[in-house]
Design a protein around this motif. Structure first.
Motif, PDB file in Angstrom:
ATOM      1  N   HIS A   1       6.505   6.218  -5.131  1.00 27.68           N
ATOM      2  CA  HIS A   1       5.213   5.994  -5.781  1.00 27.68           C
ATOM      3  C   HIS A   1       4.065   5.812  -4.783  1.00 27.68           C
ATOM      4  O   HIS A   1       3.022   6.458  -4.914  1.00 27.68           O
ATOM      5  N   LEU A   2       4.236   4.963  -3.785  1.00 27.82           N
ATOM      6  CA  LEU A   2       3.148   4.729  -2.826  1.00 27.82           C
ATOM      7  C   LEU A   2       2.897   5.957  -1.951  1.00 27.82           C
ATOM      8  O   LEU A   2       1.752   6.238  -1.577  1.00 27.82           O
ATOM      9  N   ASP A   3       3.948   6.706  -1.637  1.00 27.84           N
ATOM     10  CA  ASP A   3       3.759   7.944  -0.892  1.00 27.84           C
ATOM     11  C   ASP A   3       3.053   8.984  -1.757  1.00 27.84           C
ATOM     12  O   ASP A   3       2.285   9.806  -1.257  1.00 27.84           O
ATOM     13  N   MET A   4       3.311   8.946  -3.066  1.00 28.89           N
ATOM     14  CA  MET A   4       2.622   9.867  -3.979  1.00 28.89           C
ATOM     15  C   MET A   4       1.124   9.595  -3.957  1.00 28.89           C
ATOM     16  O   MET A   4       0.316  10.529  -3.986  1.00 28.89           O
ATOM     17  N   LEU A   5       0.735   8.316  -3.855  1.00 29.90           N
ATOM     18  CA  LEU A   5      -0.684   7.971  -3.737  1.00 29.90           C
ATOM     19  C   LEU A   5      -1.278   8.622  -2.494  1.00 29.90           C
ATOM     20  O   LEU A   5      -2.375   9.184  -2.541  1.00 29.90           O
ATOM     21  N   LYS A   6      -0.551   8.593  -1.383  1.00 31.35           N
ATOM     22  CA  LYS A   6      -1.030   9.231  -0.151  1.00 31.35           C
ATOM     23  C   LYS A   6      -1.137  10.746  -0.328  1.00 31.35           C
ATOM     24  O   LYS A   6      -2.111  11.360   0.108  1.00 31.35           O
ATOM     25  N   HIS A   7      -0.141  11.344  -0.988  1.00 29.14           N
ATOM     26  CA  HIS A   7      -0.183  12.791  -1.235  1.00 29.14           C
ATOM     27  C   HIS A   7      -1.385  13.162  -2.103  1.00 29.14           C
ATOM     28  O   HIS A   7      -2.093  14.130  -1.812  1.00 29.14           O
ATOM     29  N   LEU A   8      -1.593  12.395  -3.175  1.00 32.12           N
ATOM     30  CA  LEU A   8      -2.714  12.686  -4.072  1.00 32.12           C
ATOM     31  C   LEU A   8      -4.043  12.553  -3.334  1.00 32.12           C
ATOM     32  O   LEU A   8      -4.944  13.366  -3.512  1.00 32.12           O
ATOM     33  N   THR A   9      -4.159  11.529  -2.488  1.00 29.68           N
ATOM     34  CA  THR A   9      -5.377  11.331  -1.708  1.00 29.68           C
ATOM     35  C   THR A   9      -5.633  12.536  -0.794  1.00 29.68           C
ATOM     36  O   THR A   9      -6.757  13.043  -0.715  1.00 29.68           O
ATOM     37  N   LYS A  10      -4.598  13.010  -0.127  1.00 23.59           N
ATOM     38  CA  LYS A  10      -4.752  14.178   0.754  1.00 23.59           C
ATOM     39  C   LYS A  10      -5.126  15.431  -0.030  1.00 23.59           C
ATOM     40  O   LYS A  10      -5.976  16.214   0.396  1.00 23.59           O
ATOM     41  N   ILE A  11      -4.494  15.611  -1.182  1.00 25.89           N
ATOM     42  CA  ILE A  11      -4.803  16.783  -2.018  1.00 25.89           C
ATOM     43  C   ILE A  11      -6.268  16.741  -2.442  1.00 25.89           C
ATOM     44  O   ILE A  11      -6.976  17.749  -2.357  1.00 25.89           O
ATOM     45  N   ILE A  12      -6.719  15.564  -2.891  1.00 20.66           N
ATOM     46  CA  ILE A  12      -8.109  15.409  -3.354  1.00 20.66           C
ATOM     47  C   ILE A  12      -9.077  15.724  -2.210  1.00 20.66           C
ATOM     48  O   ILE A  12     -10.073  16.430  -2.397  1.00 20.66           O
ATOM     49  N   ARG A  13      -8.783  15.220  -1.022  1.00 23.69           N
ATOM     50  CA  ARG A  13      -9.651  15.501   0.132  1.00 23.69           C
ATOM     51  C   ARG A  13      -9.709  16.997   0.423  1.00 23.69           C
ATOM     52  O   ARG A  13     -10.764  17.545   0.734  1.00 23.69           O
ATOM     53  N   ARG A  14      -8.560  17.658   0.349  1.00 20.06           N
ATOM     54  CA  ARG A  14      -8.507  19.096   0.639  1.00 20.06           C
ATOM     55  C   ARG A  14      -9.274  19.931  -0.385  1.00 20.06           C
ATOM     56  O   ARG A  14      -9.773  21.002  -0.053  1.00 20.06           O
ATOM     57  N   THR A  15      -9.366  19.448  -1.627  1.00 19.86           N
ATOM     58  CA  THR A  15     -10.085  20.209  -2.656  1.00 19.86           C
ATOM     59  C   THR A  15     -11.578  20.269  -2.371  1.00 19.86           C
ATOM     60  O   THR A  15     -12.257  21.163  -2.850  1.00 19.86           O
ATOM     61  N   GLY A  16     -12.076  19.298  -1.616  1.00 18.34           N
ATOM     62  CA  GLY A  16     -13.502  19.255  -1.311  1.00 18.34           C
ATOM     63  C   GLY A  16     -14.338  18.642  -2.421  1.00 18.34           C
ATOM     64  O   GLY A  16     -15.563  18.629  -2.342  1.00 18.34           O
ATOM     65  N   ILE A  17     -13.695  18.118  -3.440  1.00 20.54           N
ATOM     66  CA  ILE A  17     -14.419  17.504  -4.551  1.00 20.54           C
ATOM     67  C   ILE A  17     -15.044  16.191  -4.073  1.00 20.54           C
ATOM     68  O   ILE A  17     -14.457  15.464  -3.287  1.00 20.54           O
ATOM     69  N   SER A  18     -16.239  15.901  -4.521  1.00 21.59           N
ATOM     70  CA  SER A  18     -16.957  14.691  -4.137  1.00 21.59           C
ATOM     71  C   SER A  18     -16.398  13.502  -4.925  1.00 21.59           C
ATOM     72  O   SER A  18     -16.427  13.506  -6.154  1.00 21.59           O
ATOM     73  N   VAL A  19     -15.868  12.507  -4.202  1.00 23.10           N
ATOM     74  CA  VAL A  19     -15.263  11.346  -4.848  1.00 23.10           C
ATOM     75  C   VAL A  19     -15.924  10.068  -4.378  1.00 23.10           C
ATOM     76  O   VAL A  19     -16.610  10.044  -3.354  1.00 23.10           O
ATOM     77  N   LYS A  20     -15.696   8.990  -5.117  1.00 27.62           N
ATOM     78  CA  LYS A  20     -16.230   7.688  -4.745  1.00 27.62           C
ATOM     79  C   LYS A  20     -15.181   6.923  -3.947  1.00 27.62           C
ATOM     80  O   LYS A  20     -13.982   7.072  -4.179  1.00 27.62           O
ATOM     81  N   TYR A  21     -15.662   6.116  -3.008  1.00 31.67           N
ATOM     82  CA  TYR A  21     -14.793   5.324  -2.150  1.00 31.67           C
ATOM     83  C   TYR A  21     -15.010   3.841  -2.407  1.00 31.67           C
ATOM     84  O   TYR A  21     -16.084   3.418  -2.834  1.00 31.67           O
ATOM     85  N   SER A  22     -13.982   3.045  -2.100  1.00 34.68           N
ATOM     86  CA  SER A  22     -14.100   1.591  -2.196  1.00 34.68           C
ATOM     87  C   SER A  22     -15.061   1.109  -1.115  1.00 34.68           C
ATOM     88  O   SER A  22     -15.281   1.792  -0.117  1.00 34.68           O
ATOM     89  N   GLN A  23     -15.608  -0.053  -1.323  1.00 36.16           N
ATOM     90  CA  GLN A  23     -16.478  -0.675  -0.328  1.00 36.16           C
ATOM     91  C   GLN A  23     -15.625  -1.621   0.484  1.00 36.16           C
ATOM     92  O   GLN A  23     -14.699  -2.225  -0.014  1.00 36.16           O
ATOM     93  N   GLY A  24     -15.891  -1.750   1.739  1.00 37.02           N
ATOM     94  CA  GLY A  24     -15.120  -2.677   2.556  1.00 37.02           C
ATOM     95  C   GLY A  24     -14.818  -2.108   3.917  1.00 37.02           C
ATOM     96  O   GLY A  24     -15.319  -1.052   4.301  1.00 37.02           O
ATOM     97  N   PHE A  25     -13.976  -2.805   4.663  1.00 37.51           N
ATOM     98  CA  PHE A  25     -13.679  -2.448   6.044  1.00 37.51           C
ATOM     99  C   PHE A  25     -12.910  -1.134   6.156  1.00 37.51           C
ATOM    100  O   PHE A  25     -13.153  -0.341   7.052  1.00 37.51           O
ATOM    101  N   ASN A  26     -11.955  -0.909   5.256  1.00 38.49           N
ATOM    102  CA  ASN A  26     -11.170   0.328   5.242  1.00 38.49           C
ATOM    103  C   ASN A  26     -11.374   1.051   3.912  1.00 38.49           C
ATOM    104  O   ASN A  26     -10.544   0.944   3.015  1.00 38.49           O
ATOM    105  N   PRO A  27     -12.459   1.802   3.764  1.00 37.66           N
ATOM    106  CA  PRO A  27     -12.720   2.481   2.496  1.00 37.66           C
ATOM    107  C   PRO A  27     -11.612   3.491   2.160  1.00 37.66           C
ATOM    108  O   PRO A  27     -11.074   4.144   3.036  1.00 37.66           O
ATOM    109  N   HIS A  28     -11.273   3.566   0.889  1.00 43.64           N
ATOM    110  CA  HIS A  28     -10.301   4.544   0.416  1.00 43.64           C
ATOM    111  C   HIS A  28     -10.788   5.150  -0.900  1.00 43.64           C
ATOM    112  O   HIS A  28     -11.631   4.575  -1.594  1.00 43.64           O
ATOM    113  N   ILE A  29     -10.275   6.316  -1.222  1.00 47.11           N
ATOM    114  CA  ILE A  29     -10.661   7.007  -2.464  1.00 47.11           C
ATOM    115  C   ILE A  29     -10.294   6.126  -3.653  1.00 47.11           C
ATOM    116  O   ILE A  29      -9.197   5.562  -3.703  1.00 47.11           O
TER     117      ILE A  29
END
Length: 180
Positions: free
Chosen positions: A17-45
């Protein structure tokens, strides 16, 4: 926001499950779609996933919600072009509000092969049905079994899912003992 329905087949069922989150994040980045990120020291999708299923179970209907202002038009093709083998977008929907993907799914349908035919009404009409979990503890689960029926040699089991999940492998172990 985009609600994504995706499948985990052909090897995708072996991604935790947690690795799937990483895979989905990478896929989303590769699509080039504009997404929102969390605020904080280590922003994530900002991506919200449905509850995890047991490792090794194939799934044709997993969900995640992606925080974006873009529409879902063409998203499926972009996603599938960037996804590895075993992960495929089935459908994508545009939604105006945050959908509760983890708590919103209350049941799951499983196709189980290898269980000998038995009269499912015996289980469904029983007042009690006890399984043994991985710790060796007995648990009453009759209230978590919504429906059992056979379609040929395949058992179709509808079980509670989410915060009140009955793992299908525990049910299978019990049914194999139940059927002898």
């Amino acid at each position: 926001m985009i609600l994504i329905e995706y499948s985990k087949l052909n090897g995708g069922q072996f991604i935790p499950h947690l690795d799937m989150l990483k895979h989905l994040t990478k896929i989303i980045r590769r699509t080039g779609i504009s997404v929102k990120y969390s605020q904080g020291f280590n922003p994530h999708i900002l991506i919200y996933m449905s509850s995890p299923i047991a490792l090794g179970l194939k799934s044709t209907s997993e969900y995640c919600l992606l925080d974006t202002d873009e529409s879902a038009d063409g998203f499926k093709d972009k996603f599938n072009a960037c996804a590895p083998k075993g992960i495929r977008c089935v459908r994508a929907f545009t939604t105006d509000k945050k959908v509760k993907v983890a708590s919103g799914i209350t049941s799951a349908v499983y196709e189980i092969k290898g269980i000998p035919y038995f009269d499912a009404s015996e289980v469904l009409n029983a007042e009690s049905f006890v399984i043994v979990d991985k710790k060796g503890e007995e648990k009453e689960v009759r209230d978590k079994i919504i429906d059992l029926r056979f379609n040929g040699e395949t058992l179709i089991a509808t079980l509670k899912f989410g915060n009140d999940t009955l793992r299908p492998d525990y049910l299978c172990n019990k049914l194999l003992k139940f059927t002898g």
